[in-house]
Enzyme design. Structure first.
Site, PDB file in Angstrom:
ATOM      1  CE1 TYR A   1      69.292  87.902  76.340  1.00 25.74           C
ATOM      2  CE2 TYR A   1      71.203  88.191  77.769  1.00 25.74           C
ATOM      3  CZ  TYR A   1      69.930  87.692  77.546  1.00 25.74           C
ATOM      4  OH  TYR A   1      69.300  86.986  78.542  1.00 25.74           O
TER       5      TYR A   1
ATOM      6  CE  LYS B   1      53.462  69.769  55.927  1.00 26.74           C
ATOM      7  NZ  LYS B   1      52.721  68.846  55.035  1.00 26.74           N
TER       8      LYS B   1
END
Length: 410
Positions: free
Chosen positions: A59, A114
């Protein structure tokens, strides 16, 4: 690992039967609910965050250097983010499995499913996105605005005929693969099984006449792919009968279909078309009378793919057909989309393809058929999704086809 273990329920969340007026938790008697509790997937970091040095790289301030580089050279986003290896699984919940229009929230268990199939069978990360809109332009605009985060878009469970227009418009506006699996995944696996059935009977696909029951997303895509692959002839039938150019009740999509199918000029019902046909492909959910199956040509193939009830029960089909396939896992020769879409996207993402072409889909079908090899038999014209050779074979074939067709960017 089951969701019940990852996300253990608390008594307050489960609605224990000891509570006043409480009902027995759904997952106390149904293992499907137990497995789905808390969802079937999660986001996991691929880099360590052990201390402040790791944090400063993952970060701020380290991330700012990467952001600046991408701002100056946008193509670097594919190297320094997950974009080039992640797919958006997008639905509006209007045509979910065999359940129909159940809405975006109710579609999420399927979209999660999926996504984990993408990961398990293709090594591809996928994010379920269920949209609270059904208008063609609304869906297109929403996906276009989401697209910077993804390397591909898998459209899922969107009802016909809107699905055709949505896919076409997204393909025109985006430079990443857009693939409606209900159409093309089904078509790829069907073609693979048909190639092997023809090989088993020592015939070429160009010698076969096929009849498709159902002119929705899957039926239209299968017809297009069979024509592209050189089928002798193919006719589609909807609820009103055989699709032919002289019908005045056709949608725009069906008028287009009439232009490249039914060279024999057949008219009448599905049963009329089946007389003397070599192949039956069912993607309609209807029922075909045994007499119609019996009228097909000797050595015919019956692919009755409706779930959970095939258009022709395998016990009936086996009386007349040389090869029988269904969409169910409890019968041999399951026509299952999971054989196709993970490898197709893995191959397309591997070479950073700008789109998925007809050539890439046919290459996927040929690679899938080739996995069967010398083990070809009447009850084995298509491999199992758990055959570890499937995804690598499809991935390699699709990547090679993308390079050959000039849509690969690396």
């Amino acid at each position: 690992m089951a969701a019940e273990i990852v996300n253990p329920r608390s008594d307050s969340a489960s609605g224990s039967s000891d509570q006043e007026g409480g009902a027995e938790p759904l997952d106390s008697f149904d293992p499907a609910f137990a497995l789905h509790r808390g969802g079937k997937m999660a986001v996991q970091a691929t880099v360590p965050l052990r201390d402040k040095d790791d944090l400063s790289l993952a970060y701020t301030p380290g991330v700012a250097r990467v952001c600046t580089a991408i701002a100056e050279q946008p193509e670097l986003v594919n190297d320094y983010t997950w974009k080039s290896s992640v797919v958006a699984v997008v639905t509006d919940g209007t045509a979910v499995l065999g359940l129909g229009d159940i809405g975006p929230e109710a579609s999420l268990p399927v979209m999660e499913g999926k996504a984990i199939l993408f990961k398990q069978f293709g090594g591809v990360d996928a994010v379920p996105i269920a949209l609270a809109c059904t208008g063609v332009d609304e869906i297109v605009e929403t996906v276009v605005r989401l697209a910077p985060s993804f390397g591909g878009v898998n459209l899922e469970d969107i009802s016909a005929p809107r699905c055709f227009e949505i896919e076409r418009k997204l393909q025109e506006r985006l430079d990443i693969p857009v693939f409606h699996d209900d159409q093309h995944g089904t078509a790829v696996v069907t073609l693979a099984a048909l190639r092997n059935a023809a090989r088993l009977s020592r015939r070429e696909i160009g010698q076969l006449r096929a009849v498709i029951s159902g002119a929705g997303a899957a039926g239209v895509a299968i017809a297009k792919m069979l024509v592209e692959a050189g089928i002798g002839d193919v006719a589609l039938a909807d609820r009103k009968g055989i699709i032919s150019a002289d019908r005045d009740d056709l949608t725009e999509v069906k008028r287009q279909v009439a232009g490249f199918t039914n060279k024999a000029g057949l008219k009448g019902t599905l049963e009329d078309a089946l007389a003397g046909a070599d192949v039956f492909i069912g993607v309609s959910g209807g029922t075909v009378a045994e007499e119609a199956v019996a009228s097909m040509a000797e050595g015919s193939f019956v692919f009755a793919m409706a779930n959970p009830n095939p258009e022709v029960h395998p016990d009936v089909a086996h009386k007349y057909a040389a090869v029988v396939a269904t969409g169910r896992s409890d019968f041999p020769n399951q026509i299952n989309n999971v054989l196709a879409f993970p490898g197709i996207f893995a191959g397309a993402l591997q070479v950073r393809a700008s789109r998925i072409t007809e050539g890439m889909k046919i290459a996927a079908a040929e690679a899938l058929a080739a996995v069967v090899g010398d083990d070809l038999a009447a009850d084995y014209v298509i491999p199992s999704p758990f055959d570890e050779r499937v995804a690598p074979a499809v991935t390699a074939a699709v990547a090679a086809a993308a390079r050959a067709e000039g849509v690969a960017r690396r």
